[in-house]
Design a protein around this motif. Structure first.
Motif, mmCIF file in Angstrom:
data_model
loop_
_atom_site.group_PDB
_atom_site.id
_atom_site.type_symbol
_atom_site.label_atom_id
_atom_site.label_comp_id
_atom_site.label_asym_id
_atom_site.label_seq_id
_atom_site.Cartn_x
_atom_site.Cartn_y
_atom_site.Cartn_z
ATOM 1 N N GLN B 86 0.811 -1.202 0.000
ATOM 2 C CA GLN B 86 0.000 0.000 0.000
ATOM 3 C C GLN B 86 0.851 1.261 0.000
ATOM 4 O OE1 GLN B 86 -3.196 0.978 3.107
ATOM 5 N NE2 GLN B 86 -3.457 -1.164 2.601
ATOM 6 N N SER B 87 1.870 1.280 0.844
ATOM 7 C CA SER B 87 2.713 2.472 0.913
ATOM 8 C C SER B 87 4.150 2.023 0.990
ATOM 9 C CB SER B 87 2.374 3.290 2.155
ATOM 10 O OG SER B 87 2.629 2.520 3.307
ATOM 11 N N ARG B 139 2.835 4.599 -8.674
ATOM 12 C CA ARG B 139 2.087 3.359 -8.438
ATOM 13 C C ARG B 139 2.318 2.382 -9.591
ATOM 14 N NH1 ARG B 139 1.145 1.779 -3.787
ATOM 15 N NH2 ARG B 139 -0.878 0.838 -4.014
ATOM 16 N N ARG B 140 2.367 2.915 -10.822
ATOM 17 C CA ARG B 140 2.600 2.044 -11.977
ATOM 18 C C ARG B 140 3.974 1.396 -11.894
ATOM 19 N NH1 ARG B 140 0.861 6.291 -16.168
ATOM 20 N NH2 ARG B 140 2.362 5.376 -17.606
ATOM 21 N N VAL B 141 4.967 2.177 -11.436
ATOM 22 C CA VAL B 141 6.316 1.622 -11.286
ATOM 23 C C VAL B 141 6.305 0.531 -10.213
ATOM 24 C CG1 VAL B 141 8.676 2.157 -10.552
ATOM 25 C CG2 VAL B 141 7.468 3.713 -12.079
ATOM 26 N N PRO B 159 -3.928 -1.499 -5.129
ATOM 27 C CA PRO B 159 -3.017 -1.086 -6.204
ATOM 28 C C PRO B 159 -3.420 0.189 -6.920
ATOM 29 C CG PRO B 159 -4.365 -2.932 -6.911
ATOM 30 C CD PRO B 159 -4.639 -2.739 -5.454
ATOM 31 N N THR B 160 -4.685 0.510 -6.967
ATOM 32 C CA THR B 160 -5.084 1.639 -7.829
ATOM 33 C C THR B 160 -5.351 2.922 -7.062
ATOM 34 O OG1 THR B 160 -7.355 0.859 -7.754
ATOM 35 C CG2 THR B 160 -6.038 0.196 -9.650
ATOM 36 N N VAL B 161 -5.007 2.951 -5.762
ATOM 37 C CA VAL B 161 -5.162 4.193 -5.014
ATOM 38 C C VAL B 161 -4.257 5.246 -5.639
ATOM 39 C CG1 VAL B 161 -4.655 5.308 -2.803
ATOM 40 C CG2 VAL B 161 -5.799 3.092 -2.846
ATOM 41 N N GLY B 162 -4.811 6.419 -5.893
ATOM 42 C CA GLY B 162 -4.007 7.501 -6.461
ATOM 43 C C GLY B 162 -3.871 7.447 -7.969
ATOM 44 N N MET B 163 -4.535 6.493 -8.620
ATOM 45 C CA MET B 163 -4.458 6.429 -10.090
ATOM 46 C C MET B 163 -5.688 7.084 -10.697
ATOM 47 S SD MET B 163 -3.185 2.658 -11.102
ATOM 48 C CE MET B 163 -1.516 2.104 -10.813
ATOM 49 N N ASP B 166 -7.821 6.309 -16.432
ATOM 50 C CA ASP B 166 -7.078 5.657 -17.520
ATOM 51 C C ASP B 166 -6.038 4.688 -16.971
ATOM 52 O OD1 ASP B 166 -8.424 6.761 -19.537
ATOM 53 O OD2 ASP B 166 -6.952 8.336 -19.997
ATOM 54 N N ALA B 167 -5.279 5.171 -15.998
ATOM 55 C CA ALA B 167 -4.223 4.343 -15.414
ATOM 56 C C ALA B 167 -4.830 3.097 -14.764
ATOM 57 C CB ALA B 167 -3.436 5.144 -14.381
ATOM 58 N N ARG B 168 -5.989 3.306 -14.130
ATOM 59 C CA ARG B 168 -6.652 2.178 -13.480
ATOM 60 C C ARG B 168 -7.065 1.131 -14.512
ATOM 61 N NH1 ARG B 168 -11.025 4.044 -9.278
ATOM 62 N NH2 ARG B 168 -9.127 4.960 -8.467
ATOM 63 N N GLN B 169 -7.624 1.607 -15.614
ATOM 64 C CA GLN B 169 -8.049 0.672 -16.671
ATOM 65 C C GLN B 169 -6.854 -0.082 -17.240
ATOM 66 O OE1 GLN B 169 -11.098 0.065 -17.555
ATOM 67 N NE2 GLN B 169 -12.338 1.767 -16.793
#
Lengths: 262, 304
Positions: B86-87, B139-141, B159-163, B166-169
């Protein structure tokens, strides 16, 4: 739906020795790179001992001859070497315990000890650079006559001498979390430097302080540094032993705390 | 005959206490090869502790924890997993490619740098320093680091917190691709639509125990509630007295009704108000099922 339990396959997850060695190397390389690129770490660690040595070791004691000049180089050398150990190890460990990096590394299949080994290499490299800078100033500015063997000995003492302070920093890093660490490290670093005669030579300090000086590991490293520079003929075995025991005890305590708390 | 499913990680009777707080209260959980499992639960339900046990970060006070048939603290077991926590602040001064190469070095047979970067959508970020990236890019990295070792089991904690959307998809597409390749995924998330979109199996935790374990549809059907929304002058208080109306309330011109038998309620509703308009009828989603489930659990505990 029936389920079967998976057998522990001996081959799965095994790693070739070459790749394992590569992992240790990659960790050490990353650790060095990230600090070389961090001026917030590198500048204070490099500048403080060189500035102190320039002002108090060379400018003020311009006429210092022979032994006095050697003594000053040894003192400020030890003062400089303590900081990458204490700060590089202690502060970064305290930070990384807080910001989650250590947790991630422990969850990842990083080989055991690679994290600590990487920081050790980084601290040794930094103390080597400090020793070379001080040597250059001593020879170039203070005109200290040193032969090659002495310079090499001083460099080796500095690079190995950082290790007990890495262990001490590591212990502090396991006791304090995050932002509090630099303050705690300074509370250890500065008084210890003073009390072991790194700023004002021990013989000039009150006798009570002279008597307790042997409890500071920095006093023992200073004795080794003096010996490396060709001063004194006292046996160094006891100094090495004290530093070794001190380092091992700090390291064991730190490892125990890390295992239990993470 | 059904195909036997391989259990790749399991918690059995796991108990973990932090002082007076019981984080896990005899948790049983099995992860199967190739499945995508969403682990849901309110804060403090024990999701993070369950993941920490499976990753070998903490030890259980009692019970069994196995990862690929071994103790998760054994490095050989962890060489088969990927992790996104998460962090985690990664070293700010390293480049993305350097971070990837370092993490790849931990694994016996990692993906190539190009393959990882392409799969995680970080190819354009490789030469950049980690600190210079936006939160979503970081987050993607982190996701790229999680998949670079060619894991058989992937842990994704929120995983998708802060995305952005588009990034989430993009991440969802990558996760689906990994599952298609046979990688098992454990996903914890606060976004129920994420679990709904991705998961084959949903486990809901509450107070350190499993409240429900099954497919998304099975979980949804546990709450046989349908929402009705319309514009009408009918009195919400009066509607509450109708049979099969669990709940009714007015919000401006709109009426909101919850019912377990919407067909009967609708027939009566349309008769009662011929001027009724903008009618919407919607099955309870995962969110409602989840809320109902965790509320039930809390209520039961209060009674007990």
């Amino acid at each position: 739906m029936s389920t079967i339990a998976i057998e522990a396959m001996p081959s799965a997850g095994a790693m070739s020795l070459r790749r394992l060695f590569g992992a240790y190397l990659a960790e050490a390389r990353s650790e060095c790179l990230r600090y070389l690129r961090a001026p917030g770490f590198l500048l204070p660690v490099m500048l403080f001992p060189t500035m102190f040595y320039l002002l108090f070791g060379i400018v003020i004691h311009q006429n210092a001859q022979g032994d006095a000049a050697r003594y000053l180089l040894a003192s400020y050398g030890v003062f400089g070497v303590m900081s990458p150990g204490l700060f590089g190890f202690g502060v970064s460990l305290a930070m990384e315990r807080e910001n989650g990096l250590l947790t991630l590394k422990r969850a990842l299949p990083m080989p055991p000890g690679a994290y600590l080994l990487g920081k050790m290499v980084m601290a040794m490299l930094a103390s080597g650079v400090i020793a070379v800078l001080l040597l250059a100033m001593a020879i170039g500015l203070a005109h200290l006559p040193l032969d090659v063997a002495q310079a090499v000995c001083f460099l080796a003492t500095s690079m190995l001498g950082v290790l007990p302070f890495c262990a001490l920093g590591m212990l502090v890093g396991t006791l304090v979390k995050g932002q509090g660490a630099p303050a705690i490290i300074n509370i250890i670093y500065l008084p210890m430097s003073f009390l072991s005669g790194l700023w004002i030579p021990l013989p000039l300090l009150p006798s009570a302080l002279q008597q307790i000086a042997p409890i500071w590991p920095s006093a023992h490293l200073q004795a080794l540094a003096l010996r490396a520079l060709g001063m004194g003929h006292a046996a160094v075995g006891s100094n090495v032993a004290v530093l070794l025991v001190f380092g091992v005890v700090c390291f064991m305590l730190a490892v125990r705390r890390l295992r239990r708390l993470g | 005959m059904t195909k036997p499913v391989e259990v790749i990680a399991s918690l059995s009777g796991a108990i973990k206490r932090y002082g007076a707080l019981t984080a896990l209260d005899g948790l049983d959980l099995m992860l199967h090869r190739g499945e995508l499992l969403a682990l849901l639960g309110p804060n403090g339900a024990g999701k993070s502790t369950a993941i920490s046990l499976l990753l070998g970060l903490v030890r259980a006070d009692a019970g069994q924890v196995e990862l690929f048939g071994r103790d998760p603290q054994q490095i050989d077991a962890r060489r088969r997993i990927g992790v996104m926590l998460q962090s985690a602040s990664l070293p700010a001064t390293l480049r993305v490619s350097e971070l990837l190469r370092l993490t790849m070095s931990y694994y016996p047979t990692p993906r190539s740098l190009e393959e990882t970067a392409q799969l995680a959508g970080v190819a354009d970020l490789l030469p950049r320093r980690y600190a210079a990236l936006s939160g979503g890019q970081q987050r993607r990295v982190q996701f790229a680091l999680a998949i670079c070792g060619r894991p058989e089991l992937l842990f994704l904690d929120e995983p998708t917190v802060g995305m952005d959307i588009d990034a989430r998809q993009t991440l969802w597409v990558a996760i689906r691709r990994l599952v298609a390749e046979g990688c098992a995924v454990v996903l914890t998330t606060h976004y129920l639509e994420e679990a709904e979109a991705l998961a084959q199996r949903v486990v809901v935790l509450g107070k350190g125990r499993v409240l429900s374990d099954g497919s998304v549809d099975a979980l949804r059907s546990r709450v046989a509630m349908t929402r009705i929304r319309c514009i009408s002058d009918l009195d919400a208080m009066a509607l509450m007295q109708w049979p099969h109306v669990a709940h009714a309330e007015r919000e401006g011109t709109h009426l909101h009704i919850h019912s377990d038998v919407p067909e009967k309620v609708l027939r009566r509703l349309l008769d009662a108000d011929p001027a009724l308009s903008e009618l919407e009828v919607r099955r309870a989603g995962l969110a409602e099922a989840f809320t109902a489930l965790t509320r039930e659990d809390a209520a039961e505990r209060e009674v007990a």
